[in-house]
Design an enzyme around this catalytic site. Structure first.
Site, mmCIF file in Angstrom:
data_model
loop_
_atom_site.group_PDB
_atom_site.id
_atom_site.type_symbol
_atom_site.label_atom_id
_atom_site.label_comp_id
_atom_site.label_asym_id
_atom_site.label_seq_id
_atom_site.Cartn_x
_atom_site.Cartn_y
_atom_site.Cartn_z
ATOM 1 N NE ARG A 1 45.578 44.821 51.954
ATOM 2 C CZ ARG A 1 45.062 43.943 52.815
ATOM 3 N NH1 ARG A 1 44.142 43.084 52.399
ATOM 4 N NH2 ARG A 1 45.450 43.920 54.068
ATOM 5 C CG ASP A 2 42.753 41.380 42.558
ATOM 6 O OD1 ASP A 2 42.820 40.218 42.112
ATOM 7 O OD2 ASP A 2 42.474 42.367 41.840
ATOM 8 C CB ILE A 3 45.403 45.912 41.120
ATOM 9 C CG1 ILE A 3 45.833 47.366 41.000
ATOM 10 C CG2 ILE A 3 44.745 45.421 39.842
ATOM 11 C CD1 ILE A 3 46.963 47.583 39.987
ATOM 12 C CG ASN B 1 39.333 32.489 38.430
ATOM 13 O OD1 ASN B 1 38.400 31.833 38.893
ATOM 14 N ND2 ASN B 1 39.448 33.787 38.613
ATOM 15 C CD GLU C 1 40.928 38.836 33.281
ATOM 16 O OE1 GLU C 1 41.532 39.621 34.048
ATOM 17 O OE2 GLU C 1 39.778 39.035 32.854
ATOM 18 C CB VAL C 2 47.553 36.829 35.736
ATOM 19 C CG1 VAL C 2 49.057 36.824 36.011
ATOM 20 C CG2 VAL C 2 47.044 38.260 35.587
ATOM 21 C CG HIS D 1 46.458 34.221 40.490
ATOM 22 N ND1 HIS D 1 46.866 33.996 39.194
ATOM 23 C CD2 HIS D 1 45.189 34.703 40.403
ATOM 24 C CE1 HIS D 1 45.896 34.318 38.368
ATOM 25 N NE2 HIS D 1 44.849 34.753 39.072
ATOM 26 C CG HIS E 1 41.301 35.078 42.876
ATOM 27 N ND1 HIS E 1 41.285 36.401 42.500
ATOM 28 C CD2 HIS E 1 41.656 34.383 41.769
ATOM 29 C CE1 HIS E 1 41.599 36.501 41.218
ATOM 30 N NE2 HIS E 1 41.824 35.290 40.745
HETATM 31 P P1 AMP Z 1 42.584 35.755 37.106
HETATM 32 O O1 AMP Z 1 41.484 36.257 36.239
HETATM 33 O O2 AMP Z 1 42.183 34.633 38.023
HETATM 34 O O3 AMP Z 1 43.835 35.434 36.296
HETATM 35 O O4 AMP Z 1 42.932 36.945 38.087
HETATM 36 C C1 AMP Z 1 43.880 37.930 37.830
HETATM 37 C C2 AMP Z 1 43.747 38.942 38.939
HETATM 38 O O5 AMP Z 1 44.926 39.734 38.968
HETATM 39 C C3 AMP Z 1 42.573 39.901 38.766
HETATM 40 O O6 AMP Z 1 41.707 39.792 39.902
HETATM 41 C C4 AMP Z 1 43.245 41.271 38.677
HETATM 42 O O7 AMP Z 1 42.488 42.297 39.309
HETATM 43 C C5 AMP Z 1 44.572 41.026 39.377
HETATM 44 N N1 AMP Z 1 45.661 41.915 38.999
HETATM 45 C C6 AMP Z 1 46.012 42.288 37.740
HETATM 46 N N2 AMP Z 1 47.085 43.094 37.781
HETATM 47 C C7 AMP Z 1 47.439 43.225 39.093
HETATM 48 C C8 AMP Z 1 48.468 43.940 39.798
HETATM 49 N N3 AMP Z 1 49.390 44.685 39.149
HETATM 50 N N4 AMP Z 1 48.509 43.834 41.140
HETATM 51 C C9 AMP Z 1 47.585 43.106 41.801
HETATM 52 N N5 AMP Z 1 46.600 42.404 41.211
HETATM 53 C C10 AMP Z 1 46.521 42.473 39.874
#
Ligand code: AMP
Ligand code: ZN
Length: 120
Positions: A31-33, A89, A97-98, A102, A104
């Site tokens: 689950r997204d945080i 994304n 951002e990560v 992944h 969504h």
């Molecule tokens: P993106 O902007 O597509 O890279 O999405 C990164 C997603 O990772 C965002 O929706 C964040 O809320 C989610 N996220 C960041 N840190 C964590 C975590 N520790 N556990 C779960 N989701 C996370």
């Protein structure tokens, strides 16, 4: 293949806690945080790829496994009837951002337009 400074590699390795909803030998769904919908699950390959383009070029079968896991989670979460959104994304314009690929999975309510505002 794991990248030590990568947040999602660390979740895959169990070094950072996450609410895991499905695991296969090659993928993990958690689950997204910071959920943006009643259901907001991230689906990752366990192996590190930076983004969906790199994954698709490097291991198309694994890309398919990410999609299959996403579909299974959508079924588990009861999203098949009303529908859902699945998105990757990618890069700066995509708002990534990560940098561990992944998907969504979003659902559980009407999600509105594809983008908050038109950029066309
Ligand atoms: P993106 O902007 O597509 O890279 O999405 C990164 C997603 O990772 C965002 O929706 C964040 O809320 C989610 N996220 C960041 N840190 C964590 C975590 N520790 N556990 C779960 N989701 C996370
Ligand atoms: Zn990673």
């Amino acid at each position: 293949m794991s990248t030590p400074d990568c947040l999602f590699c660390r979740i895959v390795a169990g070094e950072i806690p996450a609410t895991v909803v499905r695991e296969t030998p090659t993928t993990l769904a958690f689950r997204d945080i910071d959920p943006k919908a009643p259901v907001h699950v991230l689906i990752v390959p366990k192996e590190h790829y930076a983004d969906v383009a790199t994954l698709a070029a490097g291991d198309p079968a694994l890309a398919g496994e990410v999609l299959a896991t996403a579909a299974a989670v959508a079924e588990d979460e009861g999203l098949l009837g009303d529908g859902f959104r699945l998105m990757f994304n990618t890069g700066a314009y995509g708002g990534q951002e990560v940098f561990h690929v992944h998907a969504h999975l979003l659902g559980g309510a009407p999600l509105g337009p594809m983008l908050a505002r038109s950029v066309a």
